[in-house]
Enzyme design. Structure first.
Site, mmCIF file in Angstrom:
data_model
loop_
_atom_site.group_PDB
_atom_site.id
_atom_site.type_symbol
_atom_site.label_atom_id
_atom_site.label_comp_id
_atom_site.label_asym_id
_atom_site.label_seq_id
_atom_site.Cartn_x
_atom_site.Cartn_y
_atom_site.Cartn_z
ATOM 1 N N MET A 9 -32.587 -8.781 -71.163
ATOM 2 C CA MET A 9 -33.093 -10.156 -71.028
ATOM 3 C C MET A 9 -32.579 -10.990 -72.209
ATOM 4 O O MET A 9 -33.171 -12.025 -72.536
ATOM 5 C CB MET A 9 -34.612 -10.169 -70.968
ATOM 6 C CG MET A 9 -35.139 -9.412 -69.749
ATOM 7 S SD MET A 9 -36.785 -9.925 -69.226
ATOM 8 C CE MET A 9 -37.731 -9.547 -70.668
ATOM 9 N N GLN A 36 -41.266 -10.580 -63.763
ATOM 10 C CA GLN A 36 -41.936 -9.497 -64.491
ATOM 11 C C GLN A 36 -42.917 -10.006 -65.540
ATOM 12 O O GLN A 36 -43.515 -9.219 -66.261
ATOM 13 C CB GLN A 36 -40.918 -8.527 -65.095
ATOM 14 C CG GLN A 36 -40.068 -9.079 -66.221
ATOM 15 C CD GLN A 36 -38.949 -8.114 -66.599
ATOM 16 O OE1 GLN A 36 -37.971 -7.958 -65.868
ATOM 17 N NE2 GLN A 36 -39.082 -7.454 -67.727
ATOM 18 N N LEU A 93 -30.538 -10.292 -78.058
ATOM 19 C CA LEU A 93 -30.030 -8.947 -78.333
ATOM 20 C C LEU A 93 -30.175 -8.580 -79.801
ATOM 21 O O LEU A 93 -29.957 -9.389 -80.697
ATOM 22 C CB LEU A 93 -28.551 -8.866 -77.933
ATOM 23 C CG LEU A 93 -28.256 -9.195 -76.460
ATOM 24 C CD1 LEU A 93 -26.763 -9.021 -76.178
ATOM 25 C CD2 LEU A 93 -29.077 -8.348 -75.504
ATOM 26 N N HIS A 102 -30.202 -3.047 -78.462
ATOM 27 C CA HIS A 102 -29.350 -3.316 -77.294
ATOM 28 C C HIS A 102 -27.906 -2.889 -77.571
ATOM 29 O O HIS A 102 -27.233 -2.339 -76.702
ATOM 30 C CB HIS A 102 -29.352 -4.815 -76.955
ATOM 31 C CG HIS A 102 -30.682 -5.366 -76.566
ATOM 32 N ND1 HIS A 102 -31.426 -6.185 -77.383
ATOM 33 C CD2 HIS A 102 -31.413 -5.219 -75.434
ATOM 34 C CE1 HIS A 102 -32.540 -6.533 -76.778
ATOM 35 N NE2 HIS A 102 -32.571 -5.956 -75.601
HETATM 36 O O1 PAF Z 1 -36.095 -4.113 -70.504
HETATM 37 C C1 PAF Z 1 -35.723 -5.265 -70.165
HETATM 38 O O2 PAF Z 1 -35.113 -6.006 -70.931
HETATM 39 C C2 PAF Z 1 -36.052 -5.758 -68.766
HETATM 40 O O3 PAF Z 1 -37.289 -5.275 -68.339
HETATM 41 C C3 PAF Z 1 -34.956 -5.416 -67.745
HETATM 42 C C4 PAF Z 1 -34.796 -3.932 -67.543
HETATM 43 C C5 PAF Z 1 -33.638 -6.029 -68.175
HETATM 44 C C6 PAF Z 1 -35.325 -6.025 -66.370
HETATM 45 O O4 PAF Z 1 -35.492 -7.401 -66.448
#
Ligand code: PAF
Length: 282
Positions: A33, A64, A36, A40
């Protein structure tokens, strides 16, 4: 340093992956998302070691987040993210607009049980995993990579994605990348930017308490007592504890310590307005 190609539409993503495939390349997808950090980037490095092309998606997935959560204030740092991904030599960034992912009339949600109903994150964020599984199944189907990589920091999410990918017969290997930590043990998270100085100082207690509890359980102390003491310690330090749990590492169900199966300890707690989660192998 070459710049990653920016793909904003599903059509351009599909064309790019098709061209890679035609050239005999293998593809690893790292869904994110954005915002970073080194955690990441370690997933991108793992991806590079496992595939010849690395695609990173950046999409702050609205479905989400519950209405009371931080969707609108979730950090959005695309230019800095792009720079970090150029340095990490990612090949492409898939950054769709919300309307590309969820066009008008979008009506489908992935519905889950199993690890998604383990009574951990799902107890506090009841709509969260349906949103995650819906966007992740779309990303998996859109990019159809050989490998998709997720951080172990969101351990229940990783278990849910593994199960969903298996259940939907998606021919994708789901890999977990180790949690990257600050020197004092705090797990890196895009939400750590919300911590003030005092909260930042207190935050490593979650990880320290898990390590202490895990060591006592490994040494043969009764897990119920150790876990109850761990919960009390976290609460006494001023956290609003959602859970500190010992679980089977695969099913996330109740652990059977006698069976010598892998175990995982997981914690979630709020400090001020910031909710932190973490987990370790026991
Ligand atoms: O972990 C995350 O950053 C998010 O939940 C994901 C897996 C990119 C889904 O939006």
């Amino acid at each position: 340093m070459s710049q990653p190609e920016i793909l904003e539409t599903l059509a351009s993503l599909r064309a790019r992956v098709r061209a890679w495939r035609a050239a005999g390349e293998t593809v690893a997808l790292v869904p994110t998302m954005g915002a970073l950090h080194a955690g990441h980037i370690s997933l991108v490095q793992l991806a590079k070691s496992r595939a010849s092309r690395v695609l990173v998606s950046i999409f702050v997935n609205p479905t989400q987040f519950a209405p009371n959560e931080d969707f609108s204030k979730y950090p959005r740092t695309f230019d800095a993210d792009k720079e970090k991904l150029a340095q990490a030599a990612a090949d492409a960034i898939y950054a769709p607009q919300p309307a590309e992912m969820y066009p008008p009339g979008f009506s489908t949600t992935v519905s889950l049980t199993g690890p998604a109903a383990a009574g951990l994150e799902d107890r506090f964020r009841p709509t969260h995993f349906a949103g995650v599984a819906t966007v992740v199944s779309k990303l998996h189907i859109q990019a159809m990579p050989d490998i998709a990589i997720y951080g172990e920091k969101d351990f229940q999410q990783l278990a849910v994605i593994r199960q969903m990918t298996r259940d939907l017969d998606l021919p994708i290997e789901v890999l977990g990348g180790e949690t990257i930590r600050e020197a004092d043990g705090l797990a890196l998270s895009s939400r750590n930017v919300y911590l003030d100085a005092a909260q930042r100082e207190a935050a490593p207690l979650l990880n320290a308490t898990m390590h202490e509890s895990a060591a006592r359980i490994r040494a043969g102390e009764a897990s119920e007592i150790v876990m109850a003491e761990g919960r009390a310690k976290i609460a006494a330090a001023g956290f609003a504890l959602d859970y500190l749990e010992l679980r089977d590492a695969i099913s996330l169900g109740a652990p059977d310590i006698a069976l010598d199966k892998p175990l995982r300890m997981l914690v979630a707690a709020k400090i001020g307005v910031t909710r932190l989660i973490d987990n370790i192998a026991v």
